[in-house]
Design a protein around this motif. Structure first.
Motif, mmCIF file in Angstrom:
data_model
loop_
_atom_site.group_PDB
_atom_site.id
_atom_site.type_symbol
_atom_site.label_atom_id
_atom_site.label_comp_id
_atom_site.label_asym_id
_atom_site.label_seq_id
_atom_site.Cartn_x
_atom_site.Cartn_y
_atom_site.Cartn_z
ATOM 1 N N GLY B 273 0.839 -1.189 0.000
ATOM 2 C CA GLY B 273 0.000 0.000 0.000
ATOM 3 C C GLY B 273 0.867 1.228 0.000
ATOM 4 N N THR B 277 -1.405 3.987 4.649
ATOM 5 C CA THR B 277 -2.606 3.188 4.442
ATOM 6 C C THR B 277 -2.851 2.219 5.593
ATOM 7 N N SER B 403 2.738 6.134 -4.773
ATOM 8 C CA SER B 403 1.357 6.363 -5.191
ATOM 9 C C SER B 403 1.241 6.651 -6.684
ATOM 10 N N GLN B 425 -5.401 0.427 -0.132
ATOM 11 C CA GLN B 425 -5.413 1.478 -1.128
ATOM 12 C C GLN B 425 -6.159 2.683 -0.612
ATOM 13 N N ILE B 426 -5.628 3.814 -1.011
ATOM 14 C CA ILE B 426 -6.326 5.047 -0.678
ATOM 15 C C ILE B 426 -7.398 5.266 -1.729
ATOM 16 N N ARG B 435 -9.388 4.609 3.332
ATOM 17 C CA ARG B 435 -8.583 3.419 3.099
ATOM 18 C C ARG B 435 -9.463 2.258 2.668
#
Lengths: 107, 575
Positions: B273, B277, B403, B425-426, B435
């Motif tokens: 992640g 996260t 990211s 994951q955002i 999240r």
């Protein structure tokens, strides 16, 4: 070969030479013969040769830092000098023992 | 047929990659550049021989004096003086100074042989080290003699039945500067100390080992307070045991997502992640659950200090400090840039061996990767993972992805090694970052394919269903928003239905009233008719009676013909 006139040898000096061997090998016998001949010629009886057989006294190999055989050690006069080999190269022996410099010149 | 006998070195890892140790009764050549650890390896061979295998040893040093050696090795925890006092070790410094020695004629190195022989016999030594015998080449001018004497020396060592280590300095194109490998043909080990990206890594390779199987790769090794350790992951294949035992993830909902039971024991889990996260939090839950079961956990932290992690996890209600106090949890903190990947793995390997945990957390594994080239990473990590699997240690690795890239990209290297892969994951929408947690894969178990919203609360991680509707996946306040909206819509609908129901009810009542009214009208009309009929009948009767009475009065005959009547009944009656 004898050039006593320009020899740096001080006749006062007492020579103590020690020859390390391991048993009566041809090389050892050679070395001893060469050494006595040389001493007779250059030191006129003012010397003493001690033969050390490392097979009998192996600890001396360590104590005196002996690797190669035969090894001739000049114990006296100081400083200590080491010459290895069967001493067949007289020139080198004389240089090694400081009996005569490599280039014939006076000190 | 007799197998080659071997002398164990006692050095961690080396015996594994040599399949038991060095060839017994034969010389082994160890070569390498300056400062690569030749002398250390040789000395440790003797020290371990004396302390672990009761095999006294002789160290012939051609370079360092015995006092220097003693001092140097004291810093590694080897007390050489003690071993010398116990007659377990002899250090013989061979002094060589070419300027002191004049060569005059034929000679041999019998003196050296006598020295070695004497030292061997005085101790009954089984192990001999010559470090480094190449110094002889600078001490003596006649190389022809030297070479024949070396050959004699090695034969002599074999005759003595001692296992010997000969060290040699690396040459330009040869393993040793003076070609010692020519004489020592049984086993050659090459040590290497390479600096890559300013990070030095020590490696070891067995160049040859006559008559024995051995690992052929370059193995990283470490020199630390406890001496040498080689990472012994040579022969690890894919034959590790597979446990069907399941262990909790520490997050109840995640257990449910993973077929209701959690991870497999001994499996490897990757949590990847982007920053923030909650990877470490997930790891902390895992550790917490494991420690609560009474299992030992090892936490390799490459970004935070132990205290920082403990403090931070307090904020989500996890007390890791208690496990540290109970000795169930151990942190191993190091900056990833401290040394190379291989060194890290060696250190980890060593720590794992010492602590013997059942769960390991590597947080984050991506930091390790950054220190090495991509090609190394997979092989090194797969060795590590294989090792962990072999020991049935469950490993949770976090992986920081950047990211800007697809979160699934970076991990091509290692993801295939992993059994379970969680992706955090955002989910960014409407000015909010939330999240989300997916299970990208989980080998050998049914697992949920749905994204869950991942919330860090005071009581730890909570997983919630995300809103999946016509407008897509919604999380966070948008989800709450949408849910409220849905609720309002539902309420509206409900109210509409109720209103309609009331209408219908009213209509029903109205219709019923109408029916009643019509019935009443019908009844009254019916009454009227009956009344009319009765009236008419009465009138007819009266008329008849009147006529009869009239006829009686007139004395008339009986009527010949009947009078028209209104009803047959009345007529019949009158007949």
């Amino acid at each position: 070969m004898s050039q006593l006139d320009d020899s740096p040898v001080n006749p006062e000096d007492r020579w103590l030479l020690r020859l390390y061997v391991a048993g009566q090998t041809p090389k050892a016998l050679h070395a001893f013969a060469n050494l006595t001949k040389l001493c007779e010629e250059h030191l006129q009886g003012n010397y003493e040769i001690e033969v050390v057989d490392l097979l009998i006294n192996p600890t001396l190999a360590k104590d005196d830092q002996i690797l190669a055989l035969p090894t001739l050690v000049r114990k006296l006069p100081e400083p200590i000098k080491k010459i290895i080999g069967d001493l067949s190269n007289i020139e080198r022996v004389l240089v090694g023992l400081d009996i005569r410099p490599l280039e014939p010149k006076n000190r | 047929m007799q197998n080659l006998l071997k002398t164990p070195t006692g050095i961690k890892g080396l015996d594994e990659i040599t399949d038991g140790g060095l060839p017994q009764g034969r010389p082994t050549l160890i070569c390498g550049g300056t400062g690569c650890g030749k002398t250390l390896l040789a000395m440790e061979f003797l020290v371990r021989g004396a302390t672990q295998f009761n095999e006294p040893g002789v160290f012939m040093s051609f370079e360092e004096k015995s006092e220097e050696l003693t001092k140097n090795f004291a810093s590694l925890g080897f007390d050489l003086n003690e071993l010398i006092d116990q007659n377990q070790l002899i250090i013989d410094h061979v002094h060589l100074d070419p300027s002191e020695i004049e060569e005059a004629g034929d000679y041999d190195l019998e003196g050296l042989l006598i020295r070695i022989g004497y030292a061997i016999h005085s101790l009954g030594a089984k192990r001999v080290v010559l470090d480094t015998i190449e110094a002889l080449f600078s001490g003596f001018a006649n190389e022809a003699i030297l070479r024949s004497e070396l050959r004699r020396l090695f034969r002599f060592l074999k005759d003595q039945g001692v296992t010997a280590i000969i060290t040699g300095e690396q040459g330009e194109r040869t393993f040793t500067r003076f070609g010692l490998e020519e004489y020592v043909a049984d086993c050659v080990i090459f040590l290497n100390h390479m600096v890559n990206k300013q990070i030095a890594t020590r490696r070891m390779r067995i160049v040859k080992y006559r008559g024995s199987a051995h690992g052929t790769n370059e193995y990283p090794f470490l020199i630390d307070e406890q001496g040498f350790s080689v990472m012994p992951v040579s022969s690890l294949g894919l034959d590790h045991p597979a446990s069907s035992e399941r262990i909790a993830t520490g997050v109840l909902r995640l257990d449910t997502m993973l077929g209701g039971k959690g991870y497999y024991r001994g499996s490897s889990i990757l949590v990847s992640g982007t920053a923030g996260t909650g990877k470490s939090s997930l790891a902390a839950h895992f550790v917490n659950a494991a420690c609560a079961r009474g299992e030992r956990c090892l936490y390799f932290a490459f970004e935070e200090s132990q205290n920082q992690i403990i403090r931070n996890m307090h904020s989500i209600g996890i007390n890791l400090g208690q496990w540290v106090e109970q000795g169930l949890l151990q942190f191993q903190n190091a900056r990833s840039t401290l040394y190379g990947l291989e060194m890290h793995l060696v250190v980890m390997h060593k720590t794992i061996d010492q602590f013997n945990p059942s769960c390991v957390v590597i947080d984050p594994i991506s930091n390790l990767i950054a220190t090495a080239s991509e090609s190394e990473v997979k092989s090194m990590l797969s060795r590590m993972i294989d090792y962990l699997k072999m020991k049935q240690i469950t490993a949770l690795c976090t992986d920081l992805t950047s990211s800007s890239n697809s979160s699934e990209r970076n991990d091509i290297n290692i993801s295939s090694l992993m059994d379970t892969w969680l992706l955090l994951q955002i989910l960014e929408a409407r000015g909010e970052r939330n999240r989300g947690l997916y299970i990208l894969k989980s080998r050998g178990m049914a697992h949920s394919n749905q994204v869950r919203e991942f919330i860090l609360s005071d009581e730890g991680i909570q997983l919630r269903d995300v809103y999946i509707g016509v407008s897509g996946v919604l999380t966070g306040s948008s989800r709450d928003n949408q849910e409220a909206k849905d609720l309002a819509e539902a309420l509206d609908c409900q109210q509409l239905i109720e209103m309609r129901q009331r209408d219908i009810e009213r209509k029903k009542l109205a219709i019923e009233a109408q029916i009643l009214a019509l019935n009443t009208q019908f009844e009254s009309e019916k009454d009227d008719l009956i009344r009319l009929i009765n009236k008419e009948k009465l009138r007819n009767d009266t008329l008849l009676l009147d006529r009869l009475a009239m006829a009686k009065l007139k004395q008339a005959d009986k009527p010949s013909e009947p009078l028209p009547t209104l009803t047959n009944n009345q007529l019949g009656d009158s007949k």
